[in-house]
Design a protein around this motif. Sequence first.
Motif, mmCIF file in Angstrom:
data_model
loop_
_atom_site.group_PDB
_atom_site.id
_atom_site.type_symbol
_atom_site.label_atom_id
_atom_site.label_comp_id
_atom_site.label_asym_id
_atom_site.label_seq_id
_atom_site.Cartn_x
_atom_site.Cartn_y
_atom_site.Cartn_z
ATOM 1 N N PRO A 5 23.110 -40.724 6.937
ATOM 2 C CA PRO A 5 22.889 -39.424 6.501
ATOM 3 C C PRO A 5 22.495 -38.317 7.523
ATOM 4 O O PRO A 5 22.039 -38.900 8.515
ATOM 5 N N LEU A 6 22.528 -37.183 7.131
ATOM 6 C CA LEU A 6 22.131 -35.896 8.038
ATOM 7 C C LEU A 6 20.868 -36.068 8.049
ATOM 8 O O LEU A 6 19.993 -36.278 7.165
ATOM 9 N N PRO A 7 20.287 -35.649 9.207
ATOM 10 C CA PRO A 7 18.745 -35.542 9.289
ATOM 11 C C PRO A 7 18.219 -34.331 8.340
ATOM 12 O O PRO A 7 18.868 -33.385 7.825
ATOM 13 N N THR A 8 16.931 -34.755 7.823
ATOM 14 C CA THR A 8 16.407 -33.823 6.856
ATOM 15 C C THR A 8 15.104 -33.399 7.428
ATOM 16 O O THR A 8 14.315 -32.516 6.770
ATOM 17 N N ASP A 9 14.370 -33.856 8.425
ATOM 18 C CA ASP A 9 13.272 -33.766 8.973
ATOM 19 C C ASP A 9 13.519 -33.010 10.100
ATOM 20 O O ASP A 9 14.132 -33.235 11.069
ATOM 21 N N VAL A 11 14.386 -29.706 10.530
ATOM 22 C CA VAL A 11 15.627 -28.635 10.645
ATOM 23 C C VAL A 11 15.134 -27.469 9.842
ATOM 24 O O VAL A 11 14.261 -27.369 9.046
ATOM 25 N N LYS A 14 13.213 -26.679 6.448
ATOM 26 C CA LYS A 14 12.285 -27.822 5.919
ATOM 27 C C LYS A 14 11.526 -28.103 7.126
ATOM 28 O O LYS A 14 10.849 -29.380 7.313
ATOM 29 N N TYR A 179 29.503 -37.145 5.522
ATOM 30 C CA TYR A 179 28.597 -36.099 5.444
ATOM 31 C C TYR A 179 29.108 -34.935 6.056
ATOM 32 O O TYR A 179 28.206 -33.995 6.469
ATOM 33 N N PRO A 219 24.684 -27.870 7.680
ATOM 34 C CA PRO A 219 23.901 -28.262 8.756
ATOM 35 C C PRO A 219 24.448 -29.429 9.701
ATOM 36 O O PRO A 219 23.614 -29.836 10.587
#
Length: 449
Positions: A5-9, A11, A14, A179, A219
């Motif tokens: 998955p794409l990073p969510t932390d 960025v 967020k 993704y 993103p």
Amino acid sequence: MPGTPLPTDGVIGKLKPDQEAALKSFWKEFLNLVDESPEEGSGAHSAAMESAGDKPGKDIPKDDAAKEKLKAEQEMRDAKLAFAEYGSKRFMDAYWRFIAMDDPDGIMLRFLRARKWSPSAGVAMLAACIKWRMGSDVEKIFEKGEEGMQNADGFIRQMEFVDETQEIGKTYTQGTDYYGRPVTYIHVAKHRTYDQSAKALEDFVLFQMESIRCLFAPPVDKVVIVFDMTGFGIRNMGATHLHASLRHHNYTDPRRQTGAAFSPWVFQGIWKVLAPMLDPVVRNKIQMTKSTEDLCQHIPKAHLVKELGGSSEWRWKYPPIVPGENASQQDGAGRKKHQKAREALISEYVGLTREWITSDDENVAKRRELCVDRMRAQYHELDPFIRGRGAYHRNGNIVGNGLVVWNYPSPSEEKSEGEWEVRGYETCREECLLRAKQIGEELRATAAA
């Protein structure tokens, strides 16, 4: 969903409070470095500068943390040498060419994450990256485009290959993974060292990486590389130069760090030899696949090229260069007009950033956000004047306003026409202008209250 998955932390949108504080510190250190440097450089790379920039040898520590610290110190020395040689004005021109259509914060965050949220180490890495780009003439290569580079020894041949039965590219980018990351295919068996000079290969890699950047739809900021090892032999060993060049570019710019999937039907033994030689960070990004089913854990079968077992009927065919496709670059008045507009927006953004660094005022952050949207929209107006066109423009993948289009034709026996994928709506020119207008209205309403 399969794949990574794409990073969510860490960025944009967020960020935790400590991460936003680190981003502000990053900007402060970066702007201080610029402010403290001479506007004009020496214009020459002296022997003293070369000596000062030498990497240490026998004194390299064994501890990973100490290695990282030493590397950051070296990158900062290199950065300061770059300012001495090129000057802050030329350095910042290169920096903003590097930012292009992106949100500057997004770029800064990539360097911060790459250096484990150390602002000083991240700034050093960014500055070293800009220095490398200037030394490699990246801007000149992508400004020329394929029309301007077509006579370089073997440059276009990387995308063209004619055997006894068909024309097919050695490397091309087509479609996305689960993704939205673009997928670049490298058919190693079609690469031969004698097809091009080492310089042409290096220039080609740089141009391709800059072209692929236009295929990112935020993103997304990475590309999946599929090395097809079918038919790999000794004569194809030169392909490792392409791999090394890609890796070098990745090290220099964390935006390019790739999640690479290999397709090595006959590569298992060679991989056992190569793997220990790779940097652990790079090695961990490489996932070996032995079948179409393995590849489809990363790429939807409908997006995967038929040559590797996918169901898409799409085939690469190099679109011929259209004479005069870079005609906008000859319009000096038009270029000057759009460049002046961009410089005004950059000046406004830098001023707002200096204010934002020391402020918790939400209106300052909103004004800065508005400026980013205007910058991103305006870049698409400037781009034809400074970036040469390429195959992905002619194929219709790069629309020119930030949208990216992919086509996945269905097998001939199926009735459906296949799939079309359009990405980049949230950051295309029209959406950026609309968002800027909405933020502007919010700010005016706040001021009137």
